[in-house]
Design a protein around this motif. Structure first.
Motif, short mmCIF file in Angstrom:
data_model
loop_
_atom_site.label_atom_id
_atom_site.label_comp_id
_atom_site.label_asym_id
_atom_site.label_seq_id
_atom_site.Cartn_x
_atom_site.Cartn_y
_atom_site.Cartn_z
N ALA A 225 6.55 -7.33 -12.92
CA ALA A 225 6.60 -6.36 -11.83
C ALA A 225 6.60 -4.95 -12.40
O ALA A 225 6.92 -4.74 -13.57
CB ALA A 225 7.86 -6.59 -10.99
N SER A 226 6.24 -3.97 -11.58
CA SER A 226 6.25 -2.59 -12.05
C SER A 226 6.48 -1.62 -10.90
O SER A 226 5.85 -1.73 -9.85
CB SER A 226 4.95 -2.25 -12.76
OG SER A 226 3.86 -2.34 -11.88
N ARG B 253 5.73 -6.07 -6.72
CA ARG B 253 5.81 -7.43 -7.24
C ARG B 253 4.38 -7.91 -7.45
O ARG B 253 3.50 -7.66 -6.63
CB ARG B 253 6.56 -8.31 -6.24
CG ARG B 253 6.82 -9.71 -6.71
CD ARG B 253 7.71 -10.51 -5.77
NE ARG B 253 7.28 -10.39 -4.39
CZ ARG B 253 8.05 -9.96 -3.39
NH1 ARG B 253 9.28 -9.59 -3.61
NH2 ARG B 253 7.59 -9.89 -2.17
N LYS B 254 4.17 -8.62 -8.54
CA LYS B 254 2.82 -9.12 -8.85
C LYS B 254 2.89 -10.62 -9.08
O LYS B 254 3.78 -11.11 -9.76
CB LYS B 254 2.28 -8.44 -10.10
CG LYS B 254 2.15 -6.95 -10.00
CD LYS B 254 1.67 -6.37 -11.31
CE LYS B 254 1.60 -4.86 -11.26
NZ LYS B 254 1.20 -4.31 -12.56
N SER B 255 1.96 -11.34 -8.48
CA SER B 255 1.85 -12.78 -8.75
C SER B 255 0.40 -13.08 -9.10
O SER B 255 -0.51 -12.68 -8.38
CB SER B 255 2.33 -13.61 -7.56
OG SER B 255 1.65 -13.24 -6.40
N THR C 106 2.21 -6.86 -4.18
CA THR C 106 2.93 -6.61 -2.94
C THR C 106 4.11 -5.69 -3.21
O THR C 106 4.65 -5.67 -4.33
CB THR C 106 3.45 -7.92 -2.32
OG1 THR C 106 4.21 -8.65 -3.29
CG2 THR C 106 2.33 -8.80 -1.82
N LYS C 107 4.50 -4.93 -2.22
CA LYS C 107 5.62 -4.02 -2.34
C LYS C 107 6.92 -4.82 -2.31
O LYS C 107 7.07 -5.72 -1.50
CB LYS C 107 5.59 -3.01 -1.19
CG LYS C 107 6.32 -1.75 -1.49
CD LYS C 107 5.92 -0.67 -0.50
CE LYS C 107 6.56 0.61 -0.97
NZ LYS C 107 5.78 1.76 -0.77
N GLU C 108 7.84 -4.48 -3.23
CA GLU C 108 9.13 -5.17 -3.23
C GLU C 108 9.95 -4.72 -2.03
O GLU C 108 9.88 -3.55 -1.62
CB GLU C 108 9.88 -4.87 -4.53
CG GLU C 108 9.31 -5.58 -5.73
CD GLU C 108 10.13 -5.36 -6.98
OE1 GLU C 108 10.93 -4.40 -7.04
OE2 GLU C 108 9.96 -6.15 -7.91
#
Length: 93
Positions: A27-28, A32-34, A89-91
């Protein structure tokens, strides 16, 4: 991977998906990244462009991290493709 399957369905190539393998993506800065590695077999360049267009215009942000295209031996016009796609996606919070 649902977003990729949805885009593949819209492009009419869902039957060509041969593998969907999730991978870890850090993540950054509040995102969130998947990731998912997608293998697609026996598609034309036109079908591939249709898929990329649908991923680019998807409701969620999909990034292509890696891309490999291999022409099928003995099958004119058909290709095997491997993509690494990251859903951003935004956390919450």
């Amino acid at each position: 991977s649902e977003a990729v399957q949805e885009a593949a369905g819209e492009a009419g190539i869902k039957k060509n998906l041969s593998a969907l393998k999730p991978f870890a993506e850090p993540a950054s800065k509040g995102f969130r990244k998947s990731g998912v590695e997608v293998k697609i077999e026996g598609i034309t360049l036109n079908e591939l462009l249709n898929l990329i267009y649908r991923m680019e215009n998807h409701a969620n942000l999909l990034l292509v991290k890696d891309f490999a295209l291999k022409t099928r031996f003995g099958s004119a016009g058909l290709n095997d493709v491997t993509l690494q796609v990251v859903l951003v996606t935004k956390e919450n919070g």
